[in-house]
Enzyme design. Structure first.
Site, PDB file in Angstrom:
ATOM      1  N   HIS A 156       0.864  -1.172   0.000  1.00 10.21           N
ATOM      2  CA  HIS A 156       0.000   0.000   0.000  1.00 10.21           C
ATOM      3  C   HIS A 156       0.899   1.220   0.000  1.00 10.21           C
ATOM      4  O   HIS A 156       1.696   1.403   0.921  1.00 10.21           O
ATOM      5  CB  HIS A 156      -0.903   0.010   1.233  1.00 10.21           C
ATOM      6  CG  HIS A 156      -1.851   1.174   1.240  1.00 10.21           C
ATOM      7  ND1 HIS A 156      -3.171   1.068   0.884  1.00 10.21           N
ATOM      8  CD2 HIS A 156      -1.657   2.476   1.534  1.00 10.21           C
ATOM      9  CE1 HIS A 156      -3.743   2.252   0.961  1.00 10.21           C
ATOM     10  NE2 HIS A 156      -2.848   3.122   1.366  1.00 10.21           N
ATOM     11  N   CYS A 157       0.802   2.004  -1.033  1.00 10.38           N
ATOM     12  CA  CYS A 157       1.719   3.135  -1.168  1.00 10.38           C
ATOM     13  C   CYS A 157       1.043   4.430  -0.731  1.00 10.38           C
ATOM     14  O   CYS A 157       0.102   4.886  -1.380  1.00 10.38           O
ATOM     15  CB  CYS A 157       2.165   3.258  -2.615  1.00 10.38           C
ATOM     16  SG  CYS A 157       3.390   4.555  -2.830  1.00 10.38           S
ATOM     17  N   PRO A 158       1.501   5.043   0.357  1.00 10.68           N
ATOM     18  CA  PRO A 158       0.868   6.285   0.807  1.00 10.68           C
ATOM     19  C   PRO A 158       1.122   7.452  -0.138  1.00 10.68           C
ATOM     20  O   PRO A 158       0.268   8.327  -0.255  1.00 10.68           O
ATOM     21  CB  PRO A 158       1.525   6.557   2.168  1.00 10.68           C
ATOM     22  CG  PRO A 158       2.558   5.537   2.366  1.00 10.68           C
ATOM     23  CD  PRO A 158       2.580   4.614   1.208  1.00 10.68           C
TER      24      PRO A 158
END
Lengths: 134, 472
Positions: free
Chosen positions: B201-203
């Site tokens: 999950h890439c912020p």
């Protein structure tokens, strides 16, 4: 066409992961369908579906060309073009409809297109025989 | 936590999809059972599936825009890219065009367009979310699992082993989505969805990176590396040219202050972004995901002879497959209509309001099976809002923690994370959980034919040919 029959049961054909993440379904004949359907018929349907899904995910020259073209256009081409996968999914929907009309509906069964179940299962709905109306 | 335990679905009490419309609440209320009020609304207006989507998302513009509950760092990422590129075009390009060549803004422009487009595509594309199992399916699986004789109060994590290319792979049961996760699928706790071929999950991008948007993500970081390196090189050249003739760097910086900002941003970000691109190039070439790499699934750490069963054993084929392989359409169908008598098709309630969910936790848990089955809205509520959700998440934590690994550091802020990444791409086992969830928007929604209202399986014919999920 509104179905008046009551649903007696639902059978779920699960995915078969022995070949990896490719979309394939198990061809094992469920016992609940024994009274309604021919084993050969069922296996034929599932095998055809498996072949169609394999065709959708096939690493062929067409998919590579599509992919490379998309990469060069920063993938904007996906906005206007229907991918090979989507085309095959439409074929699959048509096939399932055909199978339902020809084989399953007369036996009081209904196949649900796996895409509507997130490609998790093939849902086979078993209707009670007596109240089947057309 | 023990008070609310995982509730068994009683197959005998499952609602059958007969023509009786089962009311599902259009808005989440404090009282779980309160579904009656929405009934008249439902009969009048056909609802779209986004209204009952169970993940941690919000929808706007009729389901065309999907965002996470909290906005994230995506605006910052976009802002930094825009500011740096803007300064570049304003301050450096005129000088360099005059003194060197006019190709520079062209190349810069192309790279910039690539970066922005792929960033937006990464953020706004469905990463490969798997829709949750219908109650019927879940009951079927539960039945099968419990036939093996598990009678303990707290059920152990459920796994299933499959043999994939001579490797034993364990499939875990997702308590939230109520299905055995396909191989390489992981449940993201930030988005509360199972995502296929889950990478992380890439912020910075504000979205999960999974099967459907990995290629966009990869193109984004590669083109961003090129852009950053290009701008860095151009700015250095620019300042060097200005400082010629003994004028000095300070003079050059004074003449072109924007270049100083760019220099700082690019200097600190180029290493981390280059490192990240290198790391992901390695992943692409070996057909691995960040999740698998961090967990060491196929590196033989356990001492067994394990190889990656998904790899095609050829770097070129792996690259082609990951980057140019067929792109499956989205499995969630946001703009599709719910059938009028929908009860079990989609997992019911909208869980936008966390406070209400908390209030109803006790209700849901004590109602147990009966409550679960009374309305289709309960299953996701049970699994997501109930404290049992936490132990479930804990079960799946080994998967979920790695997804939150901060992977796409944008300029400037990225030094600490990026340096970590660049230094030890494989060893970074400390997932920097960014509690801010990200938003993703699908611009494709409007361009594709939405799924027309399809019949529940009650009708004798399967849904018509046009009604397959639109690609997102």
């Amino acid at each position: 066409m509104r179905q008046q029959a009551a649903v007696a049961a639902k059978v779920f054909i699960q995915r078969d992961y022995t070949n990896g993440t490719v979309c394939q379904f198990q061809t094992k004949f469920p016992s609940e369908l024994e009274t309604r359907l021919d084993k050969q018929q069922f296996e034929e349907t599932v095998r055809t579906l498996n072949n169609l899904y394999a065709e959708a995910e096939k690493l062929g020259s067409q998919s590579y060309i599509e992919g490379c073209l998309a990469c060069l256009t920063a993938y904007t081409v996906f906005l206007c073009m229907e991918t090979h996968y989507e085309k095959v999914l439409k074929k699959i929907t048509k096939y399932i409809q055909e199978q339902n009309d020809k084989i399953y509906a007369p036996r009081g069964l209904l196949l649900t297109d796996p895409i509507e179940r997130g490609l998790r299962v093939i849902e086979v709905t078993i209707f009670e025989d007596r109240s089947l109306t057309r | 936590m023990k008070k609310c335990e995982y509730q068994q679905i009683d197959p005998r009490a499952l609602p059958t999809p007969t023509p009786t419309p089962t009311p599902t609440p259009p808005h989440h209320r404090g009282d779980d059972d309160g579904g009656g009020g929405g009934k008249s609304d439902e009969l009048k207006r056909p609802r779209r599936k986004w209204e009952v989507f169970p993940g941690k998302n919000r929808f706007y513009c009729g389901g065309r825009i999907i965002v996470a509950r909290q906005s994230g760092v995506l605006p910052l990422t976009l802002g930094l890219i825009l500011v740096t590129s803007g300064l570049f075009f304003m301050f450096d390009c005129p000088f360099l065009v005059k003194h060197l060549t006019s190709c520079i803004p062209v190349v810069g422009g192309v790279l910039f367009v690539f970066v922005v487009i792929t960033l937006l595509q990464t953020s706004f594309t469905d990463p490969g979310i798997l829709p949750r199992a219908t109650p019927d399916e879940a009951a079927d699986i539960e039945k099968q699992i419990d036939n093996t004789g598990n009678a303990s109060y707290r059920p152990p994590p459920r796994t299933k082993e499959v043999l994939i290319n001579q490797q034993v792979v364990k499939l875990k049961y997702c308590f939230t989505c109520k299905m055995f996760r396909p191989p390489r699928t992981s449940h993201c706790s930030l988005c509360d969805n199972c995502v296929e071929r889950f990478d992380h999950h890439c912020p910075w991008v504000g979205n999960c990176v999974g099967k459907r948007n990995y290629r966009f993500f990869y193109t984004f970081i590669v083109s961003l590396s090129f852009l950053t390196a290009f701008i860095f090189g151009c700015v250095t050249t620019h300042l060097a040219l200005r400082a010629q003739g003994g004028k000095g760097l300070v003079f050059a910086l004074q003449e072109s202050p924007g270049s100083a900002v760019e220099l700082v941003i690019c200097f600190f970000s180029v290493w981390s972004i280059l490192g990240l691109s290198g790391f992901h190039t390695y992943l692409v070439a070996s057909n691995l995901t960040t999740n698998e790499d961090i967990k060491g699934s196929w590196s033989g750490k356990s001492g067994e002879d394990v190889t990656n069963p998904y790899s095609h054993k050829n770097i070129f084929i792996n690259c082609c497959y990951v980057l140019c392989g067929p792109l499956p359409p989205s499995l969630i169908d946001r703009r599709g209509f719910l059938p009028a008598d929908e009860s079990a098709q989609t997992s019911g309630a909208d869980i936008e309001v966390p406070t209400v969910a908390t209030k109803s936790e006790i209700n849901v848990c004590t109602q147990g099976t009966k409550g679960l089955l009374e309305s289709a809205s309960l299953p996701p509520l049970l699994s997501t809002s109930c404290p049992q959700g936490k132990p479930q998440t804990a079960h799946t934590c080994p998967d979920n923690n790695s997804p939150a690994v901060n992977s796409d550091p944008s300029p400037e802020l990225s030094m600490s994370c990026g340096a970590r990444r660049a230094a030890s791409p494989q060893g970074d086992g400390s997932p920097s959980h960014h509690t801010k969830t990200r938003w993703k928007k699908s611009k494709r929604a409007a361009l594709h034919v939405p799924n027309p209202a399809f019949d529940v399986p009650v009708s004798p014919t399967s849904p018509d040919a046009a009604s397959f999920a639109p690609s997102q």
